[in-house]
Structure formats: structure tokens, C-alpha cells
Design an enzyme around this catalytic site. Structure first.
Site, PDB file in Angstrom:
ATOM      1  N   LYS A  84       3.656  -8.109  -4.003  1.00 24.98           N
ATOM      2  CA  LYS A  84       2.415  -8.390  -4.732  1.00 24.98           C
ATOM      3  C   LYS A  84       1.870  -7.135  -5.404  1.00 24.98           C
ATOM      4  O   LYS A  84       1.182  -7.210  -6.421  1.00 24.98           O
ATOM      5  CB  LYS A  84       1.367  -8.967  -3.782  1.00 24.98           C
ATOM      6  CG  LYS A  84       1.754 -10.321  -3.192  1.00 24.98           C
ATOM      7  CD  LYS A  84       1.789 -11.404  -4.247  1.00 24.98           C
ATOM      8  CE  LYS A  84       2.008 -12.781  -3.648  1.00 24.98           C
ATOM      9  NZ  LYS A  84       2.175 -13.813  -4.692  1.00 24.98           N
ATOM     10  N   GLU A 106      -7.319 -14.725  -6.072  1.00 27.22           N
ATOM     11  CA  GLU A 106      -7.158 -15.713  -5.010  1.00 27.22           C
ATOM     12  C   GLU A 106      -6.068 -15.174  -4.099  1.00 27.22           C
ATOM     13  O   GLU A 106      -5.248 -14.366  -4.524  1.00 27.22           O
ATOM     14  CB  GLU A 106      -6.728 -17.054  -5.607  1.00 27.22           C
ATOM     15  CG  GLU A 106      -5.216 -17.198  -5.862  1.00 27.22           C
ATOM     16  CD  GLU A 106      -4.668 -16.230  -6.913  1.00 27.22           C
ATOM     17  OE1 GLU A 106      -5.456 -15.729  -7.738  1.00 27.22           O
ATOM     18  OE2 GLU A 106      -3.447 -15.965  -6.895  1.00 27.22           O
ATOM     19  N   SER A 372      10.543 -10.416   0.361  1.00 22.53           N
ATOM     20  CA  SER A 372       9.352 -10.164  -0.458  1.00 22.53           C
ATOM     21  C   SER A 372       8.209  -9.491   0.296  1.00 22.53           C
ATOM     22  O   SER A 372       7.327  -8.909  -0.320  1.00 22.53           O
ATOM     23  CB  SER A 372       8.858 -11.473  -1.075  1.00 22.53           C
ATOM     24  OG  SER A 372       8.600 -12.410  -0.061  1.00 22.53           O
TER      25      SER A 372
END
Lengths: 389, 264
Positions: A84, A106, A372
């Protein structure tokens, strides 16, 4: 920068947001060609973010499975503990360029919220993060991290109280405060130009994999696997490989796996519709009401999916499948024990499918799994489920 | 009942101000809903916007969100909307307001045919951008259901002229940055900044002198109605202020009296 991926994508938003989306598109168009912007992004990614991340040969796991060689792209080692970061940093630099003073985001699993809180602190932008109250409960460590990093976490209490509702609330805030506020969306979803921008910032993953595999064995991987919720780590992984012969596989969350449940597998169990600004595959009822989803992985628990994935499914370039909660948990434990790596539950889905495929492939084949994020946030959830026998 | 767009245009020609009321279909029992519509008619309301619930109403504040949730929880479906629309359109000119996905899943052509059959004469979709409105506008020739487009204070002059040219029936002018309702939200400043609507309305009328321009979002008092009239609007749309009373169980008479007080 495409607005449409085949018949998917578009910008189905209230009129108030149209000028902001056009300004964003323009800002990105100039920024991506601006050497100073690119240099700043590269410097912060390297010095602050820890990029490039390793491509790691999971030797013990490979030996246990006894099939194809399994490599892990270690996005769990990026600053903040997940991919992210790549997107949050890039978009926060765009927000600065647009002269915005406030970031909203969000978050589902909380990793995007943490990444946004980090860039908000670093770039001195006030940061507020919307998070479903169910997710706040199951990803507590990340709520605490966001607060420590100076962000305000705003609980969202309607519907299923998870990612979809958090996105709705972030859009409502943006409609209200669009003149001062940048909506730093966390996945390759939403109205144009968000899916393309997120895909561009995340494509660093796939580019590094191609470079690293060339260095490691002088060729491409045979199969590349990534998990798909909104689909940002997957699109970042796949995007640079679309014109290579590499086989690409996206893994969605199948949830509890009961025959009645849809899990969160929009591509494998949904059909096209319009939600949150985009035309894409959705889990919905016959009248177009969007269904409540379920998955053990908060980051995959979403009824839609990025529009580029919808297109790649229809074109057949990428194969999509789903994995149940139980299979993901088993893969989680397996990686912990075999490699001393504690993965997040989201990429544990990709890992489960990769291990399954590895068994049927020759030992000379090479599979890369995008890991990830790391699993520290998931300890409580994992502890609630029995470990494998 | 007369066509909503034609009614609004006639009232613009005769310099009469209009008032539309939005209520979420299925949020209260049908009998009470229809008695309220009767009371609204008596109060002098020009037309009705029937909300059809959607699971993810991006542009709505808490009042309409909750009303949608209530309706869905009670199992309100598209055929129920058509039945209610038939009953309402015998009382007042009616529009349907919902989001794009329920209409797409029904099929645009089928949805238009059904709305027309039930006496509806306009469709309002806050998440339908003008760029995607073509297929909807094409259906008007057959079904005479207008596709009403929305403008907002954020709308640039170029875009406003596009919206004014393409909208049908009337132009729905969103009063401010923000969601529906009047500042009772969870976001930090749901009470978004109201734009200076006068120039936008004047420009719209200059481009299309016959086009009614109605202002909505956050209209809840006599002062709001007066202010928008003074800025040149042909009327207003009241949604959350009525829905909040409807959802709270206020009687049709009370709601009628409230709306009458807005009209002065």
C-alpha cells in the site's frame, strides 16, 4: 491513461466530483512526465520506503511441496508492511502538487490507512481514515498504528461495516470537502482516473519482478500469482507482464466456502454493474443491490473489483480463481513454519493457490507469488482459528 | 396526471414557483405513504420524486441512507416501486430517483417502459454523468420519460452548457458541496459550502430560456426556499427534511403543514 478497459471503468460519479477528477487526471498527466516528480518518488521509495524489495526463493517451502520453485516478492518488507505504501506515497505527492491540505482514505485491513497516515505525517497533510467498525475490531493493531502516526480514524457503522461502506463514506466526505481535500483511494478501484493512477504507482512491483528474475535466472517466471480484493497489488504485479508470455493468476477470497456463500469473489461469482464510480464485476442480487461479502481477510472483503481486472478476465489474459478461508489459513501456517515469514491473510490466499499449482508443475518451473503484506495485524484473527493438525 | 417536465415548464412560463418533494418509496407502509402524498398535494406541492432504494447511495446523507436501508430491509423491490408509482402518479406528476445500477440491472429499455406504464415521467440518477446519458436520452422518444441531469456549484461554465443542452424536463441544481440533507452527517463538515447559485441559474436560463432550474440538497426552511427563488430558481426540491419527518412517524397532516409552511 485509459478511462475504459474494454467496457469496464468509466467515471460514474455525482457532478460535484467531476471537476476534481479532471484536475487529478491533468495533474497526473504532467507529473508522470516531470523528472523532478519522478526523482522525488524514487528517492522517497528507496530511502524512506526500502525499495526495491527482494525476490526471495522459498527453498524450504519448495522442497516440502516437491514441485515448481516458489519465489516470493517481498512487499511485506516495504515500509509500513505492505505494498500500500507504493500508492499512498505517489498519490500524496500528487495531492501536494494539487495544493490540497487534507487527505482522506478508506481502509479495510488497515494497511492502506497506515500507509496514508505515514505519508500524511511525512508530507504534513492532515489525514482522516474511514474504516468499517467490524474491520476496526478485527484489525486493531492497525487502528492503533494509524492513531500513533497522527491520523484520525473515523468508524463507519452502516451496512456490513467493512470496506465497501468505508469507501462510500470517504466519497461522501470528498463530495463535501473536495475543494481542500484529496481522496487517496487505496486500491485500483473507483472512478477514472483512480484505477490507472493506482495501477501505475503499483506497477513498480511487476517491473522489479521482471528485472530480478532476469538477474536471478536469466528469464521470466512461468507463473505469477497475486491475491485480488480491489486488486491493487495484483494489477501492479500483472501490468508490466501483460505483453510477456508469463501466465498470470489472480486469487479472490472464497470466504467460508459454503455452497450458499459468495465470499468476496466478484470476478468468479459476480456479474457486471456500476458501483462506486466504476463499471466492473460486482456481487449483487437480481435487482442490482450490492451484496454483503465475507472473508477472513479484511483486505479482500469487498463486493467489487478494479475495472482492469474485469477486462483482463473477459479478455482471458489473466485467470482468476478463489480460495477459502481455511485454505488461506493453512497456507499462512505453512509459510510461518517453513520460511520464518509471517504473511498477511490476504496474500495467504495467493500462496495457497500457488502451492496447489506448484505440485502439478515440473521442478524446473518458477512461480512468483506477490507477498503483498506482513501478518502482524492478523495475529488475533489467526489465534481464533485452530491451527492445522 | 400531467407530465412532470411539461408541468414545470408551464409553471416557469407563467412565473409560478414550483416545489418537488422527495420521499423514499418503501420506507413506510404504503397506506401512510399515499396519505402523505395526498396531504402534500393539498399543501400545494408541484410534483413528487419517488426514491428507489440502492444499497450504496453515494450522494446521500444519513436520513436518506437510513430510509433506503429501511426499505431494503422490508423487502421493497422494483415491482413494488411500479405499484406505488402508479398510485402516486394519479395524484401528482412523478419522477423516479435512484442510482444507476438498479436501472442497468433491470435493463434501461425495460425500466423506461415500466416507469412510463406506471405514469412516471422522469428519471434522476445522481451517479449518471452526462457522458453516459446517451442511451437514456435515446429512450425518451419512445417512452417520454425525461432523463434529468444534475449540476452543482463545482460545475464549470463549459460543462454547465453541456448539461443544460442535454438535460430533459428540468435541470437539477445541487445547492452546495455535500450530500443530501442539512448537516446532520457523520463526515466532519457535511454542511458543505453553499455555492453562489445566481450566476449558474442565470447562465442556464440564458442558454435555454424555457428550461426550469430547480435547486435541491439541504432545503429545509422557508428562508432556504426564499433564497433560492431570489437567486432565480424556478423552484426547489425538498427531500431529507420531509423524509426525516416521514421516518419519524409524523402524520400526513403534520408533513403537509410543514411543506405548506415552506411555500408561505
Amino acid at each position: 491513461m485509459p478511462e475504459w478497459y474494454g467496457s469496464f471503468g468509466g467515471a460514474y460519479v455525482p457532478e460535484t466530483l467531476v471537476p476534481a477528477l479532471k484536475a487529478l487526471e491533468e495533474a497526473w498527466r504532467t507529473a508522470r512526465r516531470d523528472p523532478a516528480f519522478k526523482a522525488e518518488l524514487a528517492r522517497l521509495s528507496r530511502e524512506w520506503g526500502g525499495r526495491p524489495t527482494p525476490l526471495y526463493f522459498a527453498e524450504n517451502l519448495t522442497r516440502e511441496i516437491g514441485g515448481a520453485q516458489i519465489y516470493l516478492k517481498r512487499e511485506d518488507l516495504v515500509h509500513g508492511g505492505a505494498h500500500k505504501f507504493n500508492n499512498a506515497l505517489g498519490q500524496a505527492l500528487l495531492a501536494k502538487r494539487l495544493g490540497k491540505t487534507r487527505l482522506i482514505a478508506e481502509t479495510g485491513a488497515g494497511q492502506h490507512g497506515v500507509a496514508t497516515a505515514m505519508v500524511g505525517a511525512k508530507l504534513a497533510l492532515r489525514t482522516e481514515v474511514y474504516m468499517g467498525s467490524v474491520d476496526m475490531e478485527r484489525q486493531k493493531p492497525n487502528v492503533l498504528r494509524m492513531r500513533l502516526l497522527g491520523a484520525t480514524v473515523r468508524p463507519v457503522d452502516h451496512g456490513a461495516k467493512t470496506l465497501k461502506e468505508a469507501i462510500n463514506e470517504a466519497f461522501r466526505d470528498w463530495i463535501t470537502n473536495v475543494q481542500t481535500t484529496y481522496y487517496l483511494i487505496g486500491s485500483a478501484v473507483g472512478p477514472h482516473p483512480f484505477p490507472s493512477i493506482v495501477s501505475d504507482f503499483q506497477s513498480v512491483i511487476g517491473k522489479e519482478i521482471l528485472r530480478q528474475s532476469k538477474q536471478a535466472w536469466g528469464g521470466h517466471p512461468d507463473l505469477v500469482v497475486a491475491c485480488v480484493g480491489g486488486g491493487s497489488n495484483a494489477i501492479g504485479t500483472f501490468q508490466p507482464m501483460l505483453r510477456t508470455p508469463v501466465k498470470l493468476l489472480g486469487v479472490e477470497a472464497g470466504g467460508s466456502g459454503s455452497s450458499l456463500a459468495v465470499g468476496s469473489a466478484s470476478l468468479t461469482k459476480g456479474r457486471p454493474g456500476v458501483l462506486q464510480g466504476m463499471r466492473t464485476y460486482l456481487l449483487q442480487d437480481a435487482e442490482g443491490q450490492v451484496l454483503e461479502t465475507e472473508s477472513i481477510a479484511a483486505g479482500l472483503d469487498y463486493a467489487g473489483v478494479g475495472p482492469e481486472h474485469a477486462f483482463l478476465k473477459e479478455s482471458g489474459r489473466v485467470e482468476y480463481t478463489s480460495v477459502t478461508d481455511r485454505e488461506a489459513l493453512d497456507a499462512f501456517h505453512r509459510l510461518c513454519r517453513a520460511e520464518g515469514i509471517l504473511p498477511a491473510l490476504e496474500p495467504s490466499h495467493a500462496l495457497a493457490e500457488a502451492m496447489r499449482r506448484a505440485r502439478d508443475l515440473p521442478k524446473t518451473a518458477r512461480i512468483v507469488v506477490t507477498l503483498s503484506g506482513r501478518g502482524d495485524k492478523d495475529l488475533e484473527v489467526v489465534a481464533q482459528h485452530a491451527p492445522p493438525g | 396526471m400531467p407530465h412532470l417536465g411539461e408541468t414545470l415548464a408551464a409553471r416557469r412560463r407563467s412565473k409560478q414557483s414550483s416545489l418537488l418533494v422527495y420521499m423514499m418509496a418503501g420506507s413506510v407502509p404504503e397506506e401512510r405513504f399515499l396519505s402523505t402524498v395526498d396531504a402534500l398535494k393539498t399543501a400545494g406541492v408541484t410534483g413528487l420524486e419517488l426514491g428507489f432504494p440502492f444499497s450504496d447511495p453515494m450522494a446521500e446523507g444519513p436520513v436518506i441512507q437510513q430510509a433506503a436501508t429501511d426499505a431494503l430491509r422490508q423487502g421493497f423491490h422494483w415491482p413494488d416501486l411500479l405499484r406505488l408509482l402508479s398510485a402516486c402518479s394519479q395524484r401528482l406528476p412523478c419522477a423516479v430517483m435512484t442510482y444507476l445500477n438498479p436501472v442497468l440491472q433491470r435493463g434501461e429499455a425495460r425500466a423506461f417502459e415500466e416507469m412510463h406504464g406506471a405514469g412516471g415521467s422522469a428519471l434522476i440518477l445522481p451517479d449518471l454523468p452526462v457522458e453516459a446519458a446517451g442511451p437514456f436520452r435515446a429512450l425518451r422518444r419512445k417512452e417520454k420519460v425525461d432523463t434529468v441531469l444534475l449540476a452543482s456549484p463545482a460545475t464549470t461554465p463549459d460543462r454547465l452548457s453541456l448539461l443544460v443542452r442535454r438535460t430533459e424536463g428540468f435541470l437539477y441544481l445541487v445547492s452546495r458541496y455535500g450530500t443530501t440533507g442539512a448537516g446532520e452527517g457523520t463526515t466532519p463538515s457535511t454542511q458543505g459550502k453553499e455555492g453562489d447559485l445566481g450566476p449558474l441559474i442565470a447562465r442556464a436560463h440564458e442558454l435555454r430560456p424555457d428550461l426550469p432550474v430547480l435547486v435541491g440538497f439541504g432545503v429545509r426552511s422557508r428562508e432556504d426556499v426564499e433564497r433560492h427563488r431570489t437567486s432565480g430558481a424556478d423552484g426547489v426540491i425538498v427531500g431529507s427534511a420531509v423524509q426525516t419527518r416521514l421516518s419519524a412517524g409524523r402524520s400526513p397532516e403534520e408533513i403537509g403543514a410543514f411543506v405548506a409552511s415552506l411555500l408561505g
